[in-house]
Motif scaffolding. Structure first.
Motif, PDB file in Angstrom:
ATOM      1  N   PHE A  60     -14.373   5.418   2.171  1.00 43.07           N
ATOM      2  CA  PHE A  60     -14.586   4.739   3.450  1.00 43.07           C
ATOM      3  C   PHE A  60     -13.716   3.477   3.524  1.00 43.07           C
ATOM      4  O   PHE A  60     -13.058   3.219   4.536  1.00 43.07           O
ATOM      5  CB  PHE A  60     -16.078   4.388   3.612  1.00 43.07           C
ATOM      6  N   LEU A  61     -13.706   2.723   2.426  1.00 43.95           N
ATOM      7  CA  LEU A  61     -12.901   1.500   2.393  1.00 43.95           C
ATOM      8  C   LEU A  61     -11.410   1.837   2.462  1.00 43.95           C
ATOM      9  O   LEU A  61     -10.645   1.183   3.161  1.00 43.95           O
ATOM     10  CB  LEU A  61     -13.211   0.701   1.118  1.00 43.95           C
ATOM     11  N   ILE A  62     -11.038   2.911   1.716  1.00 41.26           N
ATOM     12  CA  ILE A  62      -9.613   3.294   1.688  1.00 41.26           C
ATOM     13  C   ILE A  62      -9.128   3.697   3.084  1.00 41.26           C
ATOM     14  O   ILE A  62      -7.971   3.464   3.437  1.00 41.26           O
ATOM     15  CB  ILE A  62      -9.398   4.443   0.670  1.00 41.26           C
ATOM     16  N   SER A  63     -10.064   4.279   3.888  1.00 42.58           N
ATOM     17  CA  SER A  63      -9.637   4.729   5.220  1.00 42.58           C
ATOM     18  C   SER A  63      -9.168   3.556   6.093  1.00 42.58           C
ATOM     19  O   SER A  63      -8.530   3.760   7.116  1.00 42.58           O
ATOM     20  CB  SER A  63     -10.765   5.502   5.898  1.00 42.58           C
ATOM     21  N   PHE A  64      -9.532   2.354   5.696  1.00 40.04           N
ATOM     22  CA  PHE A  64      -9.100   1.169   6.473  1.00 40.04           C
ATOM     23  C   PHE A  64      -7.875   0.518   5.858  1.00 40.04           C
ATOM     24  O   PHE A  64      -7.504  -0.584   6.227  1.00 40.04           O
ATOM     25  CB  PHE A  64     -10.242   0.144   6.554  1.00 40.04           C
ATOM     26  N   GLN A  65      -7.267   1.158   4.878  1.00 39.32           N
ATOM     27  CA  GLN A  65      -6.131   0.529   4.200  1.00 39.32           C
ATOM     28  C   GLN A  65      -4.864   1.348   4.403  1.00 39.32           C
ATOM     29  O   GLN A  65      -4.912   2.583   4.461  1.00 39.32           O
ATOM     30  CB  GLN A  65      -6.432   0.428   2.699  1.00 39.32           C
ATOM     31  N   ALA A  66      -3.766   0.629   4.457  1.00 37.87           N
ATOM     32  CA  ALA A  66      -2.468   1.312   4.491  1.00 37.87           C
ATOM     33  C   ALA A  66      -2.128   1.619   3.043  1.00 37.87           C
ATOM     34  O   ALA A  66      -1.927   0.706   2.234  1.00 37.87           O
ATOM     35  CB  ALA A  66      -1.416   0.400   5.112  1.00 37.87           C
ATOM     36  N   THR A  67      -2.112   2.916   2.712  1.00 38.09           N
ATOM     37  CA  THR A  67      -1.954   3.288   1.301  1.00 38.09           C
ATOM     38  C   THR A  67      -0.524   3.759   0.990  1.00 38.09           C
ATOM     39  O   THR A  67      -0.275   4.271  -0.096  1.00 38.09           O
ATOM     40  CB  THR A  67      -2.950   4.406   0.927  1.00 38.09           C
ATOM     41  N   ARG A  68       0.342   3.604   1.953  1.00 37.08           N
ATOM     42  CA  ARG A  68       1.714   4.015   1.666  1.00 37.08           C
ATOM     43  C   ARG A  68       2.577   2.805   1.330  1.00 37.08           C
ATOM     44  O   ARG A  68       3.794   2.898   1.258  1.00 37.08           O
ATOM     45  CB  ARG A  68       2.300   4.764   2.855  1.00 37.08           C
ATOM     46  N   THR A  69       1.947   1.641   1.210  1.00 42.12           N
ATOM     47  CA  THR A  69       2.672   0.442   0.782  1.00 42.12           C
ATOM     48  C   THR A  69       2.112   0.019  -0.566  1.00 42.12           C
ATOM     49  O   THR A  69       0.973   0.377  -0.907  1.00 42.12           O
ATOM     50  CB  THR A  69       2.469  -0.719   1.778  1.00 42.12           C
ATOM     51  N   VAL A  70       2.911  -0.692  -1.324  1.00 36.49           N
ATOM     52  CA  VAL A  70       2.434  -1.227  -2.603  1.00 36.49           C
ATOM     53  C   VAL A  70       2.558  -2.737  -2.523  1.00 36.49           C
ATOM     54  O   VAL A  70       3.651  -3.253  -2.237  1.00 36.49           O
ATOM     55  CB  VAL A  70       3.286  -0.702  -3.771  1.00 36.49           C
ATOM     56  N   PRO A  71       1.446  -3.485  -2.739  1.00 34.15           N
ATOM     57  CA  PRO A  71       0.093  -2.986  -2.906  1.00 34.15           C
ATOM     58  C   PRO A  71      -0.489  -2.527  -1.566  1.00 34.15           C
ATOM     59  O   PRO A  71       0.056  -2.848  -0.523  1.00 34.15           O
ATOM     60  CB  PRO A  71      -0.640  -4.199  -3.444  1.00 34.15           C
ATOM     61  N   TRP A  72      -1.635  -1.760  -1.654  1.00 35.92           N
ATOM     62  CA  TRP A  72      -2.312  -1.340  -0.431  1.00 35.92           C
ATOM     63  C   TRP A  72      -2.756  -2.593   0.335  1.00 35.92           C
ATOM     64  O   TRP A  72      -3.122  -3.594  -0.267  1.00 35.92           O
ATOM     65  CB  TRP A  72      -3.557  -0.495  -0.773  1.00 35.92           C
ATOM     66  N   ARG A  73      -2.758  -2.496   1.638  1.00 33.75           N
ATOM     67  CA  ARG A  73      -3.222  -3.654   2.416  1.00 33.75           C
ATOM     68  C   ARG A  73      -4.215  -3.179   3.485  1.00 33.75           C
ATOM     69  O   ARG A  73      -4.192  -2.013   3.894  1.00 33.75           O
ATOM     70  CB  ARG A  73      -2.036  -4.405   3.045  1.00 33.75           C
ATOM     71  N   PHE A  74      -5.080  -4.128   3.870  1.00 33.19           N
ATOM     72  CA  PHE A  74      -6.106  -3.814   4.865  1.00 33.19           C
ATOM     73  C   PHE A  74      -5.449  -3.704   6.235  1.00 33.19           C
ATOM     74  O   PHE A  74      -4.843  -4.670   6.717  1.00 33.19           O
ATOM     75  CB  PHE A  74      -7.185  -4.908   4.858  1.00 33.19           C
ATOM     76  N   ALA A  75      -5.509  -2.530   6.844  1.00 31.86           N
ATOM     77  CA  ALA A  75      -4.901  -2.321   8.163  1.00 31.86           C
ATOM     78  C   ALA A  75      -5.665  -1.207   8.893  1.00 31.86           C
ATOM     79  O   ALA A  75      -5.286  -0.043   8.817  1.00 31.86           O
ATOM     80  CB  ALA A  75      -3.431  -1.945   8.001  1.00 31.86           C
ATOM     81  N   PRO A  76      -6.792  -1.553   9.539  1.00 31.96           N
ATOM     82  CA  PRO A  76      -7.663  -0.527  10.146  1.00 31.96           C
ATOM     83  C   PRO A  76      -6.915   0.400  11.099  1.00 31.96           C
ATOM     84  O   PRO A  76      -7.179   1.599  11.132  1.00 31.96           O
ATOM     85  CB  PRO A  76      -8.702  -1.349  10.900  1.00 31.96           C
ATOM     86  N   ALA A  77      -5.982  -0.142  11.854  1.00 35.34           N
ATOM     87  CA  ALA A  77      -5.308   0.684  12.862  1.00 35.34           C
ATOM     88  C   ALA A  77      -4.319   1.657  12.222  1.00 35.34           C
ATOM     89  O   ALA A  77      -3.918   2.640  12.842  1.00 35.34           O
ATOM     90  CB  ALA A  77      -4.585  -0.201  13.861  1.00 35.34           C
ATOM     91  N   PHE A  78      -3.958   1.399  10.978  1.00 35.67           N
ATOM     92  CA  PHE A  78      -2.915   2.215  10.345  1.00 35.67           C
ATOM     93  C   PHE A  78      -3.322   3.693  10.270  1.00 35.67           C
ATOM     94  O   PHE A  78      -2.552   4.576  10.641  1.00 35.67           O
ATOM     95  CB  PHE A  78      -2.627   1.669   8.947  1.00 35.67           C
ATOM     96  N   ASN A  79      -4.546   3.935   9.793  1.00 36.27           N
ATOM     97  CA  ASN A  79      -5.008   5.323   9.683  1.00 36.27           C
ATOM     98  C   ASN A  79      -5.764   5.779  10.922  1.00 36.27           C
ATOM     99  O   ASN A  79      -5.504   6.840  11.470  1.00 36.27           O
ATOM    100  CB  ASN A  79      -5.894   5.488   8.459  1.00 36.27           C
ATOM    101  N   TRP A  80      -6.737   4.980  11.339  1.00 40.50           N
ATOM    102  CA  TRP A  80      -7.585   5.390  12.469  1.00 40.50           C
ATOM    103  C   TRP A  80      -6.772   5.433  13.760  1.00 40.50           C
ATOM    104  O   TRP A  80      -7.011   6.290  14.617  1.00 40.50           O
ATOM    105  CB  TRP A  80      -8.784   4.444  12.594  1.00 40.50           C
ATOM    106  N   GLY A  81      -5.804   4.503  13.877  1.00 42.61           N
ATOM    107  CA  GLY A  81      -4.929   4.497  15.050  1.00 42.61           C
ATOM    108  C   GLY A  81      -4.047   5.733  15.069  1.00 42.61           C
ATOM    109  O   GLY A  81      -3.884   6.400  16.088  1.00 42.61           O
ATOM    110  N   ARG A  82      -3.566   6.083  13.889  1.00 48.43           N
ATOM    111  CA  ARG A  82      -2.690   7.257  13.790  1.00 48.43           C
ATOM    112  C   ARG A  82      -3.458   8.537  14.161  1.00 48.43           C
ATOM    113  O   ARG A  82      -2.935   9.422  14.840  1.00 48.43           O
ATOM    114  CB  ARG A  82      -2.161   7.354  12.355  1.00 48.43           C
TER     115      ARG A  82
END
Lengths: 286, 361
Positions: free
Chosen positions: A31-53
């Motif tokens: 659930f927490l990971i779904s709010f993170q941009a995981t294609r960057t290092v380090p991962w960063r909090f970006a809610p719109a990155f996944n849910w927006g996509r």
């Protein structure tokens, strides 16, 4: 009493630890990971990155459409078929009942890879038995794996073959719990067998049918094996890609865990929503 | 209304015969009770009349017409089941009208019949309820109501009161008796409870292990049982049986010695030839037929083990062992365990059986 509880919890601790680490934590973590941009290092909090996509992703909507299409067509057909099988199994006229019960239940215990391989062979364009049967009654061969509609039909046939017997056994158990004298009373009331089925068996089986529907909805929302193995990873061209397959492709092929987690939560949310609607529609009216 | 005739009716399950050639004539409007212990074939017999069980041999006729091959719905019968067999997903009104609705009976007639049944059974205010919201007694009324709306020629009841508590059972028993009086329809009623049989029946059919032991009016069975089984089954508490031996005979009497009661002797008048001297016999005496010492024809001393005081009467359980006796006494609060008392048997109120259980008259 408190002492007894403490002892019980000590015995439960190993299980609870495993449950917490391998079940609870992944649920929270994803659930927490779904709010993170995981294609960057380090991962960063970006809610719109996944849910927006997700909202604008044609691949997601394709997978959603395919999943819902299978759900809407395959689940009712399978439950209806399971009901017919259960009625046949319940018939006092049936001989070798145990054999049929085994035959209907057997698909559940057959290995997924093995049955998928057999289905691929059976539906093969050139030497599959299905096309040979179609030809024998004068129908043309169907290329089950290259066209979207036949491929979807194939997925539905395969899932139905695998799970209809399982649901039939559950429905059969429900049927056998209806007291015989209710039918005897109806027989004395001159109610035909067909009417007995529609006016007694079906209403009394409703909780069991709902149970089967809920199980099937959850199963279909997670559908993965058949489109992965039979139609080769959702082929042709994503024509049979389901949400489960999209999740797999994003999470474990592209290692895009954030987006895969968002898809996973969407699947779970949809399954819960559809189930709740269905429970509401079939609720006991006072 | 109709007669029901069973002619040499046999029922077999595979090779196992459970009813051995039953002959019964139920008269028009009669209330007949089939009674017997569990497994005696009484419910099977009823289900054969209903058409729910095939008939392995013999004939069943309802209203003079042989119904062996007639569908259950066409036999003009209605049945009330032990478990009520109500449709759990339907309201009381739907339960009552279901059969009529399914067969396309005119709506107005269905409504009339349902209304009448509800009025007869006083369940009009329950019509919208589901069976699970009803008490046991109310469910039983609905089950009977479902039978009434069919307007059958014959009512069949399969142990209808056995799921009810004692008080409700008495109440429903009276209801069923009232119903029979009101409707005047032939009723066949199965029970293992001899009190129900005695209170409801015009005639009782006593069954044992698939055989009819005796058919008769309740008090005829009580006063004049055909054999030891009927004597023991009819009457509560049950008849006492005492082992005895014939020690002397006369032209129309036998003198028997009670083997377990200090050699007490009783002269029993008989209308048939007495058994041979030395023959083993059984003397039967009902608990209520013992009298005070000296008042009967044969005094026997007993030792009370337990006394049950019911208020109106007391039952003394005496001589625990191979031959326990139950003795009814006038209401008494004094008698207790360990008391010694002497009771007496009147020869005229005792019955004599041979060792096979057949009555010696």
């Amino acid at each position: 009493m408190r002492n007894r509880n403490a002892t019980a919890y000590r015995f439960l601790t190993p299980y609870l630890l495993i449950f917490a680490v391998f079940w609870v934590w992944p649920i929270i973590s994803s659930f927490l990971i779904s709010f993170q941009a995981t294609r960057t290092v380090p991962w960063r909090f970006a809610p719109a990155f996944n849910w927006g996509r997700l909202i604008g992703d044609p691949a997601f909507f394709n997978a959603l459409k395919n999943t819902l299409l299978i759900l809407v067509i395959q689940v009712p057909v399978m439950i209806a078929l399971a009901m017919v099988m259960a009625v046949l199994l319940n018939s006092p006229l049936l001989k070798a009942r145990g054999l049929y019960r085994f035959a209907f239940f057997a698909p559940v215990v057959v290995g997924e890879v093995a049955y998928s391989a057999v289905f691929r062979l059976m539906f093969n364009l050139n030497f599959g038995i299905i096309n040979k049967l179609l030809n024998s009654v004068g129908l043309p061969s169907i290329d089950w794996f290259s066209n979207v509609t036949p491929a979807m039909a194939l997925i539905m046939i395969a899932v139905t073959w695998r799970w209809a017997g399982y649901n039939a056994i559950i429905l059969l158990a429900g049927m056998q719990s209806i007291p015989e004298d209710v039918y005897e009373a109806a027989t004395l009331d001159r109610v035909s067998k067909l009417k007995q089925f529609f006016f007694i068996t079906l209403p009394l089986l409703k909780p069991v049918i709902v149970f089967c529907l809920v199980l099937s909805i959850i199963g279909t929302m997670q559908l993965f094996t058949e489109p992965f193995l039979i139609t080769e990873r959702g082929g042709p061209g994503g024509g049979t890609e389901t949400l489960g397959l999209l999740l797999y492709r994003q999470g474990f092929r592209s290692l895009n865990f954030g987006y895969a987690s968002a898809v996973a939560y969407t699947m779970a949310g949809l399954a819960i929503a559809i189930t709740l609607v269905q429970l509401w529609l079939t609720r006991e009216k006072q | 209304m109709a007669t029901v005739t069973l002619n040499k009716v046999v029922k077999r399950f595979g090779a196992f015969e459970v009813v051995h050639g039953a002959n019964i004539d139920v008269k028009d409007g009669e209330f007949v009770v089939f009674v017997g212990p569990s497994g005696c074939g009484k419910s099977t017999l009823l289900r054969m009349i209903a058409g729910l069980e095939d008939i392995s041999g013999g004939e069943i006729a309802i209203g003079g017409k042989v119904v062996n091959d007639v569908e259950p719905a066409d036999r003009g019968i209605a049945m009330v089941f032990q478990s009520y067999a109500l449709y759990p997903h339907m309201s009381v009104e739907q339960n009552l009208s279901f059969g009529l609705r399914m067969t396309g009976n005119p709506k107005a007639d269905t409504e009339r019949r349902v209304k009448r049944a509800a009025e007869i059974l006083r369940i009009s205010e329950l019509m919208d309820r589901r069976p699970r919201k009803l008490s046991g007694g109310q469910r039983q009324r609905v089950a009977i109501g479902r039978a009434i709306v069919r307007e059958p020629q014959v009512f069949l009841f399969d142990e209808p009161l056995s799921n009810l508590d004692a008080e409700l059972r008495v109440q429903m028993r009276i209801e069923i008796a009232r119903l029979h009086k009101e409707l005047g329809v032939t009723m066949i009623y199965v029970t293992h409870d001899q009190t129900e049989a005695m209170t409801l029946a015009d005639r009782i059919v006593v069954l044992n292990a698939g055989n009819i032991e005796q058919i008769g009016a309740p008090l005829d069975l009580y006063d004049d049982p055909a054999n030891r089984f009927v004597a023991g089954f009819v009457g509560s508490p049950k008849m006492n049986f005492m082992a005895a031996k014939v020690v002397a005979t006369e032209k129309d009497a036998a003198v028997v010695e009670l083997l377990n009661h200090g050699g007490a002797r009783l002269r029993k008048s008989l209308s048939s030839a007495p058994p041979a001297v030395g023959a083993d016999v059984v003397l039967g005496v009902r608990p209520e037929h013992f009298c005070e010492a000296g008042e009967g024809d044969c005094d026997i001393p007993v030792r009370a083990d337990v006394a049950e005081h019911l208020g109106s009467v007391s039952y003394v359980y005496a001589n625990a062992g191979p031959e326990e006796l139950i003795i009814e006494r006038e209401a008494s609060r004094q008698r207790a365990s360990g008391d010694h008392l002497v009771v007496s048997i009147k020869a005229g109120r005792s019955l004599l059986f041979d060792t096979s259980g057949a009555r010696i008259r």
